[in-house]
Design a protein around this motif. Structure first.
Motif, PDB file in Angstrom:
ATOM      1  N   GLY A  56      17.766 -21.913 -32.941  1.00 36.96           N
ATOM      2  CA  GLY A  56      17.001 -20.808 -32.368  1.00 36.96           C
ATOM      3  C   GLY A  56      17.855 -19.655 -31.890  1.00 36.96           C
ATOM      4  O   GLY A  56      17.410 -18.840 -31.061  1.00 36.96           O
ATOM      5  N   LEU A  57      19.075 -19.533 -32.428  1.00 35.65           N
ATOM      6  CA  LEU A  57      19.988 -18.483 -31.966  1.00 35.65           C
ATOM      7  C   LEU A  57      19.655 -17.106 -32.527  1.00 35.65           C
ATOM      8  O   LEU A  57      20.271 -16.117 -32.133  1.00 35.65           O
ATOM      9  N   LEU A  58      18.704 -17.043 -33.447  1.00 28.98           N
ATOM     10  CA  LEU A  58      18.253 -15.741 -33.954  1.00 28.98           C
ATOM     11  C   LEU A  58      17.012 -15.249 -33.221  1.00 28.98           C
ATOM     12  O   LEU A  58      16.489 -14.182 -33.533  1.00 28.98           O
ATOM     13  N   GLU A  59      16.558 -16.035 -32.229  1.00 23.82           N
ATOM     14  CA  GLU A  59      15.380 -15.656 -31.445  1.00 23.82           C
ATOM     15  C   GLU A  59      15.798 -14.835 -30.227  1.00 23.82           C
ATOM     16  O   GLU A  59      16.663 -15.263 -29.459  1.00 23.82           O
ATOM     17  N   PRO A  60      15.200 -13.666 -30.023  1.00 26.32           N
ATOM     18  CA  PRO A  60      15.598 -12.808 -28.900  1.00 26.32           C
ATOM     19  C   PRO A  60      14.985 -13.240 -27.566  1.00 26.32           C
ATOM     20  O   PRO A  60      13.875 -13.766 -27.521  1.00 26.32           O
ATOM     21  N   HIS A 116      19.555  -3.215 -35.586  1.00 25.67           N
ATOM     22  CA  HIS A 116      19.807  -4.472 -36.290  1.00 25.67           C
ATOM     23  C   HIS A 116      18.619  -5.424 -36.215  1.00 25.67           C
ATOM     24  O   HIS A 116      18.722  -6.585 -36.622  1.00 25.67           O
ATOM     25  N   LEU A 117      17.499  -4.942 -35.686  1.00 20.98           N
ATOM     26  CA  LEU A 117      16.255  -5.718 -35.627  1.00 20.98           C
ATOM     27  C   LEU A 117      16.412  -7.007 -34.828  1.00 20.98           C
ATOM     28  O   LEU A 117      15.837  -8.049 -35.171  1.00 20.98           O
ATOM     29  N   SER A 118      17.170  -6.940 -33.732  1.00 21.57           N
ATOM     30  CA  SER A 118      17.459  -8.163 -32.979  1.00 21.57           C
ATOM     31  C   SER A 118      16.765  -8.230 -31.620  1.00 21.57           C
ATOM     32  O   SER A 118      17.028  -9.144 -30.847  1.00 21.57           O
ATOM     33  N   VAL A 119      15.887  -7.277 -31.327  1.00 22.61           N
ATOM     34  CA  VAL A 119      15.232  -7.244 -30.012  1.00 22.61           C
ATOM     35  C   VAL A 119      13.834  -7.852 -30.065  1.00 22.61           C
ATOM     36  O   VAL A 119      13.429  -8.588 -29.162  1.00 22.61           O
ATOM     37  N   PHE A 120      13.079  -7.542 -31.116  1.00 24.64           N
ATOM     38  CA  PHE A 120      11.721  -8.074 -31.283  1.00 24.64           C
ATOM     39  C   PHE A 120      11.648  -8.921 -32.543  1.00 24.64           C
ATOM     40  O   PHE A 120      12.419  -8.733 -33.480  1.00 24.64           O
ATOM     41  N   ARG A 121      10.699  -9.829 -32.573  1.00 21.03           N
ATOM     42  CA  ARG A 121      10.495 -10.642 -33.764  1.00 21.03           C
ATOM     43  C   ARG A 121       9.886  -9.805 -34.895  1.00 21.03           C
ATOM     44  O   ARG A 121      10.145 -10.051 -36.065  1.00 21.03           O
ATOM     45  N   PRO A 322      24.396 -10.200 -38.256  1.00 23.44           N
ATOM     46  CA  PRO A 322      24.065  -8.890 -37.667  1.00 23.44           C
ATOM     47  C   PRO A 322      22.710  -8.821 -36.981  1.00 23.44           C
ATOM     48  O   PRO A 322      22.516  -7.974 -36.109  1.00 23.44           O
ATOM     49  N   SER A 323      21.767  -9.688 -37.331  1.00 17.07           N
ATOM     50  CA  SER A 323      20.448  -9.647 -36.683  1.00 17.07           C
ATOM     51  C   SER A 323      20.349 -10.596 -35.489  1.00 17.07           C
ATOM     52  O   SER A 323      19.287 -10.726 -34.896  1.00 17.07           O
ATOM     53  N   MET A 324      21.449 -11.255 -35.143  1.00 17.01           N
ATOM     54  CA  MET A 324      21.437 -12.171 -34.003  1.00 17.01           C
ATOM     55  C   MET A 324      21.409 -11.381 -32.695  1.00 17.01           C
ATOM     56  O   MET A 324      22.184 -10.431 -32.519  1.00 17.01           O
ATOM     57  N   PRO A 325      20.513 -11.731 -31.746  1.00 22.96           N
ATOM     58  CA  PRO A 325      20.524 -11.068 -30.440  1.00 22.96           C
ATOM     59  C   PRO A 325      21.864 -11.272 -29.742  1.00 22.96           C
ATOM     60  O   PRO A 325      22.437 -12.368 -29.786  1.00 22.96           O
TER      61      PRO A 325
END
Length: 377
Positions: A56-60, A116-121, A322-325
Protein backbone atom coordinates in the motif's frame (compact mmCIF):
# COMPACT_ATOMS: atom_id res chain seq x y z
CA UNK A 1 7.69 -1.49 -19.84
CA UNK A 2 8.72 -0.24 -16.40
CA UNK A 3 8.67 3.41 -17.48
CA UNK A 4 5.09 3.05 -18.68
CA UNK A 5 4.02 1.45 -15.40
CA UNK A 6 5.81 4.15 -13.38
CA UNK A 7 4.12 7.05 -15.15
CA UNK A 8 0.54 5.81 -15.51
CA UNK A 9 -1.54 5.59 -12.36
CA UNK A 10 -4.90 4.73 -13.92
CA UNK A 11 -4.05 1.67 -16.03
CA UNK A 12 -7.71 1.04 -16.95
CA UNK A 13 -8.10 4.52 -18.44
CA UNK A 14 -4.83 4.27 -20.33
CA UNK A 15 -5.73 0.84 -21.75
CA UNK A 16 -8.78 2.39 -23.41
CA UNK A 17 -6.52 4.72 -25.37
CA UNK A 18 -4.01 1.98 -26.17
CA UNK A 19 -6.44 -0.71 -27.34
CA UNK A 20 -7.04 0.76 -30.85
CA UNK A 21 -3.25 1.03 -31.30
CA UNK A 22 -2.40 -2.60 -30.49
CA UNK A 23 -1.21 -4.53 -33.56
CA UNK A 24 -0.27 -7.82 -31.90
CA UNK A 25 1.94 -9.57 -29.38
CA UNK A 26 5.61 -10.53 -29.65
CA UNK A 27 6.24 -13.91 -31.22
CA UNK A 28 6.97 -16.62 -28.63
CA UNK A 29 10.61 -16.93 -29.71
CA UNK A 30 11.33 -13.20 -29.40
CA UNK A 31 13.24 -11.89 -26.35
CA UNK A 32 11.17 -9.79 -23.96
CA UNK A 33 14.20 -7.83 -22.70
CA UNK A 34 16.66 -5.95 -24.91
CA UNK A 35 20.36 -7.01 -24.75
CA UNK A 36 21.39 -3.68 -23.18
CA UNK A 37 19.16 -4.35 -20.17
CA UNK A 38 19.92 -6.50 -17.13
CA UNK A 39 17.26 -9.20 -17.32
CA UNK A 40 17.63 -10.37 -13.71
CA UNK A 41 17.53 -6.80 -12.43
CA UNK A 42 14.40 -6.12 -14.48
CA UNK A 43 12.77 -9.22 -12.98
CA UNK A 44 13.75 -8.31 -9.41
CA UNK A 45 12.63 -4.69 -9.79
CA UNK A 46 9.22 -5.77 -11.07
CA UNK A 47 8.91 -8.04 -8.03
CA UNK A 48 9.82 -5.07 -5.85
CA UNK A 49 7.18 -2.98 -7.60
CA UNK A 50 4.58 -5.68 -6.88
CA UNK A 51 5.68 -5.75 -3.23
CA UNK A 52 5.35 -1.97 -3.01
CA UNK A 53 1.80 -2.16 -4.34
CA UNK A 54 0.86 -4.96 -1.93
CA UNK A 55 2.23 -2.93 1.01
CA UNK A 56 0.00 0.00 0.00
CA UNK A 57 2.96 2.35 -0.42
CA UNK A 58 1.39 3.95 -3.50
CA UNK A 59 -1.65 5.02 -1.45
CA UNK A 60 -1.60 8.68 -0.35
CA UNK A 61 -2.23 9.97 3.17
CA UNK A 62 -4.47 12.90 2.31
CA UNK A 63 -4.23 14.41 5.81
CA UNK A 64 -0.48 14.75 5.23
CA UNK A 65 -1.01 16.70 2.01
CA UNK A 66 -3.86 18.75 3.50
CA UNK A 67 -1.53 19.93 6.28
CA UNK A 68 1.12 20.78 3.69
CA UNK A 69 -1.35 22.91 1.74
CA UNK A 70 -2.63 24.52 4.94
CA UNK A 71 0.85 25.58 6.06
CA UNK A 72 1.55 27.01 2.58
CA UNK A 73 -1.65 29.10 2.64
CA UNK A 74 -0.94 30.26 6.20
CA UNK A 75 2.56 31.39 5.23
CA UNK A 76 1.25 33.08 2.10
CA UNK A 77 -1.29 35.01 4.19
CA UNK A 78 1.26 35.79 6.91
CA UNK A 79 3.61 37.40 4.37
CA UNK A 80 0.95 39.99 3.55
CA UNK A 81 -0.21 40.46 7.15
CA UNK A 82 3.33 41.30 8.28
CA UNK A 83 3.35 44.31 5.95
CA UNK A 84 -0.25 45.20 6.78
CA UNK A 85 0.24 45.30 10.58
CA UNK A 86 3.90 46.31 10.94
CA UNK A 87 4.29 48.68 8.01
CA UNK A 88 6.56 48.64 5.00
CA UNK A 89 9.86 49.66 6.56
CA UNK A 90 12.98 47.56 5.99
CA UNK A 91 12.57 45.01 8.79
CA UNK A 92 8.92 44.05 8.06
CA UNK A 93 9.76 43.99 4.35
CA UNK A 94 12.61 41.51 4.91
CA UNK A 95 10.47 39.27 7.15
CA UNK A 96 7.62 39.35 4.64
CA UNK A 97 10.03 38.51 1.83
CA UNK A 98 11.39 35.49 3.71
CA UNK A 99 7.95 34.17 4.64
CA UNK A 100 6.70 34.63 1.08
CA UNK A 101 9.75 32.77 -0.26
CA UNK A 102 9.19 29.84 2.11
CA UNK A 103 5.54 29.69 1.06
CA UNK A 104 6.44 29.70 -2.64
CA UNK A 105 9.11 27.02 -2.35
CA UNK A 106 6.87 24.75 -0.28
CA UNK A 107 4.15 25.30 -2.89
CA UNK A 108 6.61 24.21 -5.59
CA UNK A 109 7.26 20.95 -3.69
CA UNK A 110 3.50 20.38 -3.36
CA UNK A 111 2.83 21.06 -7.05
CA UNK A 112 5.55 18.50 -7.76
CA UNK A 113 3.53 15.91 -5.79
CA UNK A 114 0.36 16.86 -7.64
CA UNK A 115 2.08 16.77 -11.02
CA UNK A 116 3.17 13.21 -10.28
CA UNK A 117 -0.43 12.27 -9.38
CA UNK A 118 0.57 11.21 -5.88
CA UNK A 119 -1.85 13.24 -3.73
CA UNK A 120 -5.27 11.86 -4.76
CA UNK A 121 -6.33 8.46 -5.99
CA UNK A 122 -8.28 10.07 -8.86
CA UNK A 123 -6.18 11.66 -11.59
CA UNK A 124 -8.61 14.50 -12.25
CA UNK A 125 -8.37 15.77 -8.66
CA UNK A 126 -4.58 15.82 -8.89
CA UNK A 127 -4.80 17.82 -12.13
CA UNK A 128 -7.31 20.29 -10.68
CA UNK A 129 -5.34 21.03 -7.50
CA UNK A 130 -2.15 21.09 -9.56
CA UNK A 131 -3.55 24.02 -11.53
CA UNK A 132 -4.53 25.80 -8.32
CA UNK A 133 -1.11 25.41 -6.69
CA UNK A 134 1.13 25.79 -9.75
CA UNK A 135 -0.85 28.38 -11.69
CA UNK A 136 -2.65 30.37 -8.99
CA UNK A 137 -0.26 30.16 -6.03
CA UNK A 138 3.02 30.20 -8.01
CA UNK A 139 2.11 31.81 -11.33
CA UNK A 140 3.46 29.16 -13.73
CA UNK A 141 1.86 26.68 -16.13
CA UNK A 142 1.06 23.21 -14.78
CA UNK A 143 1.12 21.67 -18.26
CA UNK A 144 4.45 23.36 -19.02
CA UNK A 145 5.94 21.75 -15.91
CA UNK A 146 4.49 18.31 -16.73
CA UNK A 147 5.83 18.48 -20.29
CA UNK A 148 9.41 19.19 -19.19
CA UNK A 149 9.49 17.15 -16.00
CA UNK A 150 8.16 13.96 -17.60
CA UNK A 151 11.04 14.06 -20.09
CA UNK A 152 13.48 14.48 -17.20
CA UNK A 153 12.11 11.42 -15.41
CA UNK A 154 12.06 9.26 -18.53
CA UNK A 155 15.73 9.85 -19.32
CA UNK A 156 17.47 11.64 -16.40
CA UNK A 157 20.90 13.09 -17.22
CA UNK A 158 20.69 11.83 -20.82
CA UNK A 159 21.98 14.51 -23.18
CA UNK A 160 19.43 15.73 -25.77
CA UNK A 161 16.64 13.89 -23.90
CA UNK A 162 16.62 15.45 -20.41
CA UNK A 163 15.71 19.16 -20.65
CA UNK A 164 17.18 19.74 -17.18
CA UNK A 165 20.70 19.50 -18.61
CA UNK A 166 20.06 21.74 -21.62
CA UNK A 167 22.37 24.26 -19.94
CA UNK A 168 25.20 22.23 -21.52
CA UNK A 169 27.17 23.50 -23.37
CA UNK A 170 25.93 27.09 -23.62
CA UNK A 171 26.23 28.01 -19.93
CA UNK A 172 28.10 25.11 -18.32
CA UNK A 173 29.95 22.03 -19.44
CA UNK A 174 28.49 18.97 -17.73
CA UNK A 175 29.89 15.48 -17.31
CA UNK A 176 33.36 14.07 -17.86
CA UNK A 177 32.74 12.81 -21.40
CA UNK A 178 31.09 15.99 -22.70
CA UNK A 179 33.67 18.27 -21.10
CA UNK A 180 36.51 16.45 -22.83
CA UNK A 181 34.58 16.40 -26.13
CA UNK A 182 34.06 20.18 -25.99
CA UNK A 183 37.73 20.73 -25.26
CA UNK A 184 38.93 18.51 -28.10
CA UNK A 185 36.57 20.31 -30.51
CA UNK A 186 37.93 23.66 -29.26
CA UNK A 187 34.45 24.88 -28.35
CA UNK A 188 34.18 27.66 -25.78
CA UNK A 189 30.79 29.26 -25.21
CA UNK A 190 31.79 30.27 -21.67
CA UNK A 191 35.00 30.24 -19.62
CA UNK A 192 34.19 26.77 -18.30
CA UNK A 193 37.31 26.59 -16.15
CA UNK A 194 35.62 29.26 -13.99
CA UNK A 195 32.11 27.77 -14.10
CA UNK A 196 32.25 26.69 -10.44
CA UNK A 197 32.64 30.38 -9.59
CA UNK A 198 30.07 31.98 -11.89
CA UNK A 199 27.55 29.24 -11.00
CA UNK A 200 26.78 31.14 -7.77
CA UNK A 201 25.70 34.30 -9.59
CA UNK A 202 23.98 32.72 -12.60
CA UNK A 203 21.88 29.57 -12.32
CA UNK A 204 20.69 29.63 -8.66
CA UNK A 205 19.50 33.27 -8.46
CA UNK A 206 18.49 33.78 -12.09
CA UNK A 207 16.80 30.57 -13.29
CA UNK A 208 13.32 31.56 -12.07
CA UNK A 209 13.25 35.35 -12.65
CA UNK A 210 14.71 35.04 -16.15
CA UNK A 211 14.41 31.74 -18.02
CA UNK A 212 11.53 29.97 -16.22
CA UNK A 213 9.47 33.14 -15.84
CA UNK A 214 9.34 33.74 -19.58
CA UNK A 215 9.56 30.16 -20.79
CA UNK A 216 6.41 29.09 -18.94
CA UNK A 217 4.40 31.85 -20.64
CA UNK A 218 6.00 31.10 -24.01
CA UNK A 219 5.14 27.38 -23.89
CA UNK A 220 1.64 27.99 -22.51
CA UNK A 221 0.93 30.46 -25.33
CA UNK A 222 2.51 28.53 -28.22
CA UNK A 223 0.91 25.23 -27.18
CA UNK A 224 -2.42 26.97 -26.47
CA UNK A 225 -2.68 26.04 -22.80
CA UNK A 226 -5.43 28.67 -22.43
CA UNK A 227 -6.79 27.31 -19.14
CA UNK A 228 -3.33 27.46 -17.60
CA UNK A 229 -2.83 31.02 -18.84
CA UNK A 230 -6.12 32.10 -17.29
CA UNK A 231 -5.15 30.51 -13.96
CA UNK A 232 -1.69 32.15 -14.13
CA UNK A 233 -3.22 35.58 -14.60
CA UNK A 234 -5.13 35.14 -11.32
CA UNK A 235 -1.78 34.89 -9.51
CA UNK A 236 -0.60 38.25 -10.86
CA UNK A 237 -3.97 39.93 -10.30
CA UNK A 238 -4.04 38.69 -6.69
CA UNK A 239 -0.39 39.56 -6.03
CA UNK A 240 -0.43 43.08 -7.46
CA UNK A 241 -3.83 43.87 -5.93
CA UNK A 242 -2.98 42.72 -2.39
CA UNK A 243 0.62 43.93 -2.19
CA UNK A 244 0.01 46.90 -4.48
CA UNK A 245 -2.35 48.34 -1.88
CA UNK A 246 0.53 48.45 0.62
CA UNK A 247 3.69 49.08 -1.41
CA UNK A 248 4.88 51.64 -3.91
CA UNK A 249 5.52 50.40 -7.44
CA UNK A 250 9.34 50.25 -7.07
CA UNK A 251 9.16 48.39 -3.76
CA UNK A 252 6.50 46.05 -5.14
CA UNK A 253 8.69 45.18 -8.11
CA UNK A 254 11.60 44.64 -5.72
CA UNK A 255 9.50 42.26 -3.64
CA UNK A 256 8.52 40.03 -6.55
CA UNK A 257 12.02 40.10 -8.07
CA UNK A 258 13.80 39.31 -4.80
CA UNK A 259 11.43 36.55 -3.81
CA UNK A 260 11.81 34.95 -7.25
CA UNK A 261 15.60 35.08 -6.87
CA UNK A 262 15.52 33.54 -3.39
CA UNK A 263 13.00 30.92 -4.50
CA UNK A 264 15.16 30.13 -7.53
CA UNK A 265 18.30 29.72 -5.41
CA UNK A 266 16.56 27.36 -2.98
CA UNK A 267 15.10 25.31 -5.83
CA UNK A 268 18.31 25.02 -7.86
CA UNK A 269 20.52 23.91 -4.98
CA UNK A 270 17.98 21.27 -3.93
CA UNK A 271 17.10 20.01 -7.41
CA UNK A 272 20.69 19.86 -8.65
CA UNK A 273 22.29 18.25 -5.58
CA UNK A 274 20.79 14.89 -6.63
CA UNK A 275 21.68 15.01 -10.33
CA UNK A 276 24.57 17.30 -11.34
CA UNK A 277 27.29 15.26 -9.53
CA UNK A 278 25.99 12.01 -11.06
CA UNK A 279 26.69 10.34 -14.41
CA UNK A 280 25.77 12.54 -17.41
CA UNK A 281 25.96 10.82 -20.78
CA UNK A 282 24.10 9.92 -23.95
CA UNK A 283 21.18 7.53 -23.59
CA UNK A 284 22.56 3.99 -23.14
CA UNK A 285 19.10 2.38 -23.29
CA UNK A 286 19.59 0.68 -19.93
CA UNK A 287 16.85 -0.89 -17.86
CA UNK A 288 14.66 1.43 -15.77
CA UNK A 289 16.40 0.90 -12.43
CA UNK A 290 19.93 1.25 -13.81
CA UNK A 291 18.95 4.42 -15.69
CA UNK A 292 17.57 6.04 -12.54
CA UNK A 293 20.37 4.96 -10.16
CA UNK A 294 23.13 6.26 -12.43
CA UNK A 295 21.53 9.70 -12.49
CA UNK A 296 20.32 10.13 -8.89
CA UNK A 297 21.57 10.10 -5.32
CA UNK A 298 19.99 10.64 -1.91
CA UNK A 299 20.56 13.03 0.97
CA UNK A 300 20.34 11.91 4.58
CA UNK A 301 16.93 11.92 6.22
CA UNK A 302 15.94 14.32 8.98
CA UNK A 303 12.79 16.30 9.73
CA UNK A 304 14.49 19.45 8.45
CA UNK A 305 15.91 17.81 5.31
CA UNK A 306 12.52 16.27 4.48
CA UNK A 307 10.78 19.63 4.82
CA UNK A 308 13.53 21.74 3.24
CA UNK A 309 13.78 19.54 0.14
CA UNK A 310 10.13 18.48 -0.13
CA UNK A 311 11.36 14.89 0.43
CA UNK A 312 13.53 15.16 -2.68
CA UNK A 313 16.35 14.00 -0.42
CA UNK A 314 14.86 10.58 -1.35
CA UNK A 315 15.56 11.21 -5.02
CA UNK A 316 16.38 7.57 -5.79
CA UNK A 317 13.06 6.28 -4.49
CA UNK A 318 11.22 9.16 -6.16
CA UNK A 319 12.74 8.35 -9.55
CA UNK A 320 12.06 4.64 -9.25
CA UNK A 321 8.45 5.21 -8.15
CA UNK A 322 7.48 8.73 -9.37
CA UNK A 323 3.80 8.37 -8.40
CA UNK A 324 4.59 7.24 -4.84
CA UNK A 325 3.43 9.72 -2.15
CA UNK A 326 6.51 11.31 -0.62
CA UNK A 327 5.64 10.29 2.95
CA UNK A 328 6.31 6.65 1.95
CA UNK A 329 9.82 7.09 0.53
CA UNK A 330 11.44 6.24 3.85
CA UNK A 331 9.46 2.98 3.98
CA UNK A 332 10.57 1.74 0.57
CA UNK A 333 14.20 2.94 0.91
CA UNK A 334 15.45 -0.19 2.78
CA UNK A 335 13.96 -2.42 0.06
CA UNK A 336 15.65 -0.38 -2.67
CA UNK A 337 19.00 -0.49 -0.81
CA UNK A 338 18.71 -4.26 -0.51
CA UNK A 339 18.04 -4.68 -4.24
CA UNK A 340 20.99 -2.40 -5.09
CA UNK A 341 23.28 -4.45 -2.83
CA UNK A 342 22.12 -7.68 -4.45
CA UNK A 343 23.01 -6.44 -7.95
CA UNK A 344 26.14 -4.46 -7.02
CA UNK A 345 24.60 -1.07 -7.82
CA UNK A 346 25.91 1.92 -5.89
CA UNK A 347 23.27 3.55 -3.66
CA UNK A 348 24.62 7.01 -2.79
CA UNK A 349 23.39 8.87 0.28
CA UNK A 350 25.22 11.90 1.65
CA UNK A 351 24.80 14.80 4.12
CA UNK A 352 22.95 17.87 2.85
CA UNK A 353 25.93 20.23 2.88
CA UNK A 354 28.12 17.60 1.20
CA UNK A 355 25.51 17.28 -1.55
CA UNK A 356 25.61 21.05 -2.08
CA UNK A 357 29.42 21.07 -2.13
CA UNK A 358 29.48 18.22 -4.66
CA UNK A 359 27.66 20.43 -7.19
CA UNK A 360 30.52 22.94 -7.05
CA UNK A 361 33.24 20.26 -6.99
CA UNK A 362 31.73 18.57 -10.05
CA UNK A 363 31.56 21.83 -12.01
CA UNK A 364 35.18 22.60 -11.04
CA UNK A 365 36.43 19.16 -12.12
CA UNK A 366 34.60 19.30 -15.44
CA UNK A 367 35.90 22.80 -16.11
CA UNK A 368 39.44 21.57 -15.54
CA UNK A 369 38.89 18.59 -17.84
CA UNK A 370 37.59 20.93 -20.54
CA UNK A 371 40.56 23.28 -20.17
CA UNK A 372 43.07 20.44 -20.30
CA UNK A 373 41.46 19.02 -23.46
CA UNK A 374 41.14 22.53 -24.96
CA UNK A 375 44.84 23.29 -24.52
CA UNK A 376 46.10 19.86 -25.60
CA UNK A 377 45.07 17.69 -28.52
Amino acid sequence: EDAFVAFHVDKVLVSKYLKPLQIGELAPDQPSVEPTKNEMLVKDFRELRATVERMGLLEPNQLFFFLLLAHILLLDTAAWLILFYFGTSLLPFVFSLLVLTISQVQASWLQHDLGHLSVFRKTKWNHLLHKFVMCHLIGASAKWWTLLHSQHHAKPNCFHKDPDIDMHPFLFTLGKKFSVELGIKKKKYMPYNHQHKYFFITLPPLLFPTYFHYHTFYIAYTKKFWVDLAWMLTFYIRFFYTYGSLLETKILNSLISLHRMLESSWFVWVSQMNHIPMDIDYDKNLDWMSTQLQATCNVEQSLFNDWFTGHLNFQIEHHLFPSMPRHNYCKVAPLVKSLCAKHGIEYQCKPLLTAFADIVHSLKNWGELWLDAYLHK
